[in-house]
Write an enzyme that holds these catalytic residues in place. Structure first.
Site, PDB file in Angstrom:
ATOM      1  N   HIS A  72       0.847  -1.193   0.000  1.00 59.88           N
ATOM      2  CA  HIS A  72       0.000   0.000   0.000  1.00 59.88           C
ATOM      3  C   HIS A  72       0.887   1.250   0.000  1.00 59.88           C
ATOM      4  O   HIS A  72       1.694   1.430   0.897  1.00 59.88           O
ATOM      5  CB  HIS A  72      -0.918   0.022   1.216  1.00 59.88           C
ATOM      6  CG  HIS A  72      -2.130  -0.857   1.064  1.00 59.88           C
ATOM      7  ND1 HIS A  72      -3.340  -0.584   1.650  1.00 59.88           N
ATOM      8  CD2 HIS A  72      -2.308  -1.994   0.352  1.00 59.88           C
ATOM      9  CE1 HIS A  72      -4.217  -1.529   1.311  1.00 59.88           C
ATOM     10  NE2 HIS A  72      -3.600  -2.401   0.533  1.00 59.88           N
ATOM     11  N   TYR A 200      -9.518   5.693   7.207  1.00 57.63           N
ATOM     12  CA  TYR A 200      -9.778   6.033   8.604  1.00 57.63           C
ATOM     13  C   TYR A 200     -10.789   7.175   8.593  1.00 57.63           C
ATOM     14  O   TYR A 200     -10.523   8.223   8.003  1.00 57.63           O
ATOM     15  CB  TYR A 200      -8.503   6.518   9.298  1.00 57.63           C
ATOM     16  CG  TYR A 200      -7.417   5.465   9.473  1.00 57.63           C
ATOM     17  CD1 TYR A 200      -6.544   5.139   8.439  1.00 57.63           C
ATOM     18  CD2 TYR A 200      -7.259   4.806  10.691  1.00 57.63           C
ATOM     19  CE1 TYR A 200      -5.544   4.194   8.605  1.00 57.63           C
ATOM     20  CE2 TYR A 200      -6.254   3.855  10.874  1.00 57.63           C
ATOM     21  CZ  TYR A 200      -5.404   3.552   9.829  1.00 57.63           C
ATOM     22  OH  TYR A 200      -4.413   2.618  10.005  1.00 57.63           O
ATOM     23  N   PRO A 292      -5.002   0.803  18.581  1.00 55.32           N
ATOM     24  CA  PRO A 292      -4.712   0.240  17.252  1.00 55.32           C
ATOM     25  C   PRO A 292      -4.710   1.244  16.097  1.00 55.32           C
ATOM     26  O   PRO A 292      -4.314   0.887  14.993  1.00 55.32           O
ATOM     27  CB  PRO A 292      -5.834  -0.790  17.070  1.00 55.32           C
ATOM     28  CG  PRO A 292      -6.926  -0.351  17.975  1.00 55.32           C
ATOM     29  CD  PRO A 292      -6.267   0.335  19.124  1.00 55.32           C
ATOM     30  N   LYS A 296       0.445   0.010  15.197  1.00 54.48           N
ATOM     31  CA  LYS A 296       1.855  -0.039  15.612  1.00 54.48           C
ATOM     32  C   LYS A 296       2.212  -1.220  16.524  1.00 54.48           C
ATOM     33  O   LYS A 296       3.387  -1.462  16.791  1.00 54.48           O
ATOM     34  CB  LYS A 296       2.228   1.275  16.334  1.00 54.48           C
ATOM     35  CG  LYS A 296       2.207   2.496  15.433  1.00 54.48           C
ATOM     36  CD  LYS A 296       3.228   2.345  14.329  1.00 54.48           C
ATOM     37  CE  LYS A 296       3.179   3.470  13.334  1.00 54.48           C
ATOM     38  NZ  LYS A 296       3.653   3.063  11.997  1.00 54.48           N
ATOM     39  N   TYR A 384       3.666   6.715   9.855  1.00 49.46           N
ATOM     40  CA  TYR A 384       2.841   5.563   9.474  1.00 49.46           C
ATOM     41  C   TYR A 384       3.703   4.432   8.904  1.00 49.46           C
ATOM     42  O   TYR A 384       3.475   3.253   9.210  1.00 49.46           O
ATOM     43  CB  TYR A 384       1.765   5.989   8.464  1.00 49.46           C
ATOM     44  CG  TYR A 384       0.629   5.002   8.331  1.00 49.46           C
ATOM     45  CD1 TYR A 384      -0.427   4.997   9.242  1.00 49.46           C
ATOM     46  CD2 TYR A 384       0.610   4.051   7.313  1.00 49.46           C
ATOM     47  CE1 TYR A 384      -1.472   4.092   9.144  1.00 49.46           C
ATOM     48  CE2 TYR A 384      -0.429   3.139   7.198  1.00 49.46           C
ATOM     49  CZ  TYR A 384      -1.467   3.159   8.121  1.00 49.46           C
ATOM     50  OH  TYR A 384      -2.492   2.255   8.021  1.00 49.46           O
TER      51      TYR A 384
HETATM   52  C1  PHB Z   1      -6.335  -4.127  10.575  1.00 47.14           C
HETATM   53  O1  PHB Z   1      -6.321  -4.406   9.373  1.00 47.14           O
HETATM   54  O2  PHB Z   1      -6.721  -4.942  11.414  1.00 47.14           O
HETATM   55  C2  PHB Z   1      -5.891  -2.783  11.012  1.00 47.14           C
HETATM   56  C3  PHB Z   1      -5.364  -1.914  10.085  1.00 47.14           C
HETATM   57  C4  PHB Z   1      -4.956  -0.652  10.456  1.00 47.14           C
HETATM   58  C5  PHB Z   1      -5.082  -0.254  11.764  1.00 47.14           C
HETATM   59  C6  PHB Z   1      -5.586  -1.135  12.715  1.00 47.14           C
HETATM   60  C7  PHB Z   1      -6.000  -2.405  12.335  1.00 47.14           C
HETATM   61  O3  PHB Z   1      -4.703   0.990  12.129  1.00 47.14           O
END
Ligand code: PHB
Ligand code: APR
Length: 389
Positions: A72, A200, A292, A296, A384
């Site tokens: 990505h 997000y 989450p 990280k 990130y």
């Molecule tokens: C996930 O795919 O479970 C996931 C991805 C990004 C995040 C948290 C969880 O920030």
């Protein structure tokens, strides 16, 4: 039983550390409370920084990740008003790898026997002894029999609830904790993702995240009240909420399907200092938890394993103690920066139950600033993809 390094816990931290030490021909044993099946049934995040992918490459355990993982180069932030893309490739020339923690764990467990990495599954009542000395040992029971492993060092990779952190004398330890007033409800389903990238979203109804495990498996999350239970959330209600919070564009691309896993997790920021006492080292969730947002957790487990393995390999090769003496400080410097990023992204993207109008305007202003500032986007991208080791 005698070994050079006894590792407690066979999550990503313990497995990566074990493999890295085995690669240098050190004697290692992992003791794990659960079965391999149980460990592999845990669904966790799925975004790997270069720190983590580099380690899998160094171990020669990257084949499936490169085949099945998704590169990505960007991700999206939205608040209903705008859809902002953080173009990691353009801004800093880097990317992340979308590959589930469950898959990483599986690759590491599958490779263990061939690499001479012994994992003692279903080890119960693990206790730590003589960590102040240079002859520490573990006690545990397995199949109803008592066992003991003598080691030169113990690595506590036993997650947030394990016994290692609790073995530190109170007089040397300090912890820092922040509990958030909401949780994340996650749903996994065999449907194609709604977008090619992660989204997000900060919506009036609360945060939502669109993520994925593959081109045919999606992972979504929504912010939920801390006291909610799964029975409040039949699949259809979750899909409706996701469609609303992620916005019309994502809703249009969203395929619904039956959940194959659903769970609710509280959000917490936590750091325990120091990460070493005597012959005991901590790595991963045993020493720190991040919310989450930003994914990280696994990546910090990977950087701890990288620092600690280098330090231990150096010590066993030449008696040079600089690495092990500096481990806690080095690891914590990176931990705190990841804590900061996870905390700030959590604050930016969630609706706080007692957040007032001013706090909300601060979120809007920050998103507005990020939208118009390449410098701000670069800072987000740099964090990130993961700060350098
Ligand atoms: C996930 O795919 O479970 C996931 C991805 C990004 C995040 C948290 C969880 O920030
Ligand atoms: N004895 C033996 N093993 C134990 C004990 C114990 N008393 N207590 C815990 N364990 C094991 C757990 O069963 C688990 O398999 O330690 C392991 C810890 O693994 P994780 O919780 O996955 O923690 P870590 O390896 O640090 O990985 C961090 O995992 O929790 C996620 O989001 C987090 O991605 C992050 C990553």
């Amino acid at each position: 039983m005698k070994t050079q390094v006894a590792i407690i816990g066979s999550g990503p931290a313990g497995l990566l550390l074990g493999h890295l030490l085995r690669q240098a021909d050190l004697d290692v044993v992992i003791v794990e409370r659960h079965t391999a099946e149980y460990v592999l049934s845990r669904i966790r995040a799925g975004v790997l920084e270069t720190t983590a992918t580099d380690l899998l490459e160094r171990l020669g355990l990257d084949a499936r990740m490169h085949e099945e993982g998704l590169v990505h180069t960007g991700f999206k932030l939205t608040d209903g008003e705008r859809m902002l893309r953080i173009d990691m490739e353009l801004l800093i020339g880097k990317h992340v790898m979308v590959y589930g923690q469950t898959e990483v764990t599986k690759d590491l467990i599958d490779a263990a026997p061939g690499r001479g990495l012994e994992i003692l599954w279903e080890a119960e009542d693990v206790t730590l002894h003589a960590i102040d000395s240079d002859a520490p040992y573990l006690g545990f029971t397995r199949g109803g029999e008592a066992h003991r492993i003598d080691a030169r060092f113990i690595a506590g990779c036993d997650g947030f609830y394990g016994p290692s952190r609790r073995a530190f004398p109170e007089s040397v330890a300090r912890d820092y904790e922040l509990a958030y007033p909401f949780g994340w409800l996650g749903i996994l389903a065999d449907v194609p993702p709604c977008d090619e990238e992660l989204i997000y979203a900060n919506h009036e109804q609360g945060f939502a995240l669109a993520s994925m495990r593959s081109r045919t498996r999606s992972r979504y999350y929504i912010q939920v009240p801390i006291d909610t239970t799964l029975t409040d959330w039949p699949d259809e209600r979750i899909w409706d909420e996701l469609a609303l919070r992620l916005g019309p564009q994502a809703a249009e691309g969203m395929a619904r399907g039956p959940s194959i896993e659903k769970s609710i997790a509280p959000l917490r920021s936590f750091v325990f200092e120091p990460m070493r006492h005597g012959s005991l080292f901590l790595a991963g969730d045993a020493a720190h938890i991040v919310p989450p947002t930003g994914a990280k957790g696994l990546n910090l487990a990977a950087s701890d394993a990288a620092y600690l393995s280098d330090a231990l390999i150096r010590w066993f090769a030449s008696g040079d103690a600089e690495g092990i003496d500096g481990y806690s400080e080095r690891a914590l410097a990176r931990v705190w920066k990841s804590e900061r990023f996870s905390w700030s992204l959590t604050n930016l993207m969630h609706r706080f139950p007692d957040g007032g109008a001013f706090e909300r305007r601060m979120q809007v202003a920050e998103l507005d600033y990020i939208a118009g500032s390449r410098a701000a986007q670069t800072a987000i991208a740099e964090n990130y993809v993961g700060l350098p080791l």
